[in-house]
Design an enzyme around this catalytic site. Structure first.
Site, PDB file in Angstrom:
ATOM      1  CG  ASN A  11      -1.687   1.233   1.295  1.00 19.34           C
ATOM      2  OD1 ASN A  11      -1.854   2.059   0.395  1.00 19.34           O
ATOM      3  ND2 ASN A  11      -2.489   1.584   2.510  1.00 19.34           N
ATOM      4  CE  LYS A  13      -0.003   3.159   4.671  1.00 21.73           C
ATOM      5  NZ  LYS A  13       0.108   3.296   6.122  1.00 21.73           N
ATOM      6  CG  HIS A  97      -5.666   1.975   5.136  1.00 27.80           C
ATOM      7  ND1 HIS A  97      -5.317   2.952   6.204  1.00 27.80           N
ATOM      8  CD2 HIS A  97      -4.644   1.130   5.090  1.00 27.80           C
ATOM      9  CE1 HIS A  97      -4.013   2.522   6.605  1.00 27.80           C
ATOM     10  NE2 HIS A  97      -3.675   1.372   5.684  1.00 27.80           N
ATOM     11  CD  GLU A  99      -2.895   5.436   6.688  1.00 28.83           C
ATOM     12  OE1 GLU A  99      -2.800   5.537   5.422  1.00 28.83           O
ATOM     13  OE2 GLU A  99      -1.847   5.022   7.299  1.00 28.83           O
ATOM     14  CD  GLU A 169      -3.410  -2.319   7.159  1.00 30.47           C
ATOM     15  OE1 GLU A 169      -2.311  -2.598   6.649  1.00 30.47           O
ATOM     16  OE2 GLU A 169      -3.845  -1.349   6.970  1.00 30.47           O
ATOM     17  N   GLY A 175       2.703   2.390  10.683  1.00 26.33           N
ATOM     18  CA  GLY A 175       3.535   3.318  10.786  1.00 26.33           C
ATOM     19  C   GLY A 175       4.506   3.767  12.059  1.00 26.33           C
ATOM     20  CB  SER A 215       5.437  -1.607  11.763  1.00 22.79           C
ATOM     21  OG  SER A 215       5.188  -0.383  12.097  1.00 22.79           O
TER      22      SER A 215
END
Ligand code: 13P
Length: 257
Positions: A11, A13, A97, A99, A169, A175, A215
């Site tokens: 991904n 992003k 996702h 985010e 996730e 991250g 991660s």
């Protein structure tokens, strides 16, 4: 892992401009034969999907959009329909996702609408779920991921659910450099698989790929691979360099090959 084909998905992003995106895609496509037992997927930003897809033409690497709308067309500024994504060669769509949920108001209801539309248009839906740090500390991990999976798959018939990949996730691992431990990932994946058996049946649950994101790096993939319900990874930071992305893919290949 098992007879389920493992997935290593990048991904990207909102990273990479056009030329670096094509370079990375080219390197991934070129190496894809070496990891023939692993399904590779890349997910560039929407405007580059077509160019990245062309760069990878002739390879088996999947092309995933980072989002998808539920309508065929219409007054939805900034959105892209599943038909349009199919038109430009997408095979997958990442949906829900964290985010998107965190910064763009994505809800369980919109995730469900997007997932149904994607599946109805023959896009494989990579549905993301995961708990926050507060939820984990409060002992609510299982409850949260069950709620999210159940909501995302509401009114998705079995015939379409076969085209679903669930990405676990945990928010606190994305991250941060702090991956879930293999045991934490396994517990969540087992919970999801059990839920899939309840929502559909054991056969479907046994064939659903459940992948982990948060991660994932070349140095921590080994412990994850050994978990029975781990079917691959959705990778952010480490997918932006061909070396690290392919190193993870090779580790998975070595394990299953
Ligand atoms: P990182 O690998 O950078 O933690 O990102 C994970 C992720 O969000 C993949 O969708």
């Amino acid at each position: 892992m098992s007879e389920r084909t493992p997935i290593v998905a990048g991904n990207w992003k909102m990273n990479k401009t056009l030329e670096p995106a094509r370079e990375l895609a080219g390197a991934v496509a070129e190496a894809s034969d070496e990891v023939g037992d692993v399904e590779l997927i890349v997910s560039p930003v929407g405007p580059y999907l077509r160019a990245v897809g062309r760069t990878m033409e002739g390879s088996d690497v999947g092309l995933a959009a980072q989002n998808v709308h539920w309508a065929e067309s219409g007054a939805y500024t900034g959105e892209v329909s599943p038909t349009m994504l199919r038109d430009i060669g997408c095979s997958h769509a990442i949906i829900g996702h964290s985010e998107r949920r965190q910064y763009f108001g994505e809800t369980d209801v919109s995730v469900n609408r997007r997932a149904r539309a994607a599946l109805e248009h023959d896009l494989t839906a990579i549905i993301c779920v995961g708990e926050s740090l507060a939820e984990r500390k409060g002992g609510d991990t299982e409850l949260k991921i069950k709620l999210q999976v159940r909501a995302a798959l509401s009114e998705v018939p079995r015939s379409l659910a076969r085209n679903v990949i669930i990405a676990y996730e945990p928010l606190w691992a994305i991250g941060t450099g702090e991956s879930a431990t293999p045991e934490q990932a396994q517990d969540a994946h087992a919970t999801i698989r059990q839920l899939m058996a309840g929502l559909y049946d054991q056969k479907l649950a046994d064939t659903t790929r459940i992948i982990y994101g948060g991660s994932v790096k070349p140095h921590n993939i080994d412990g994850l691979i050994e978990q029975p319900d781990f079917d691959g990874a959705l990778i952010g930071g480490a997918s932006l360099q061909a070396d690290s992305f392919l190193s993870i893919a090779r580790s998975v290949q070595d394990y299953v090959g």
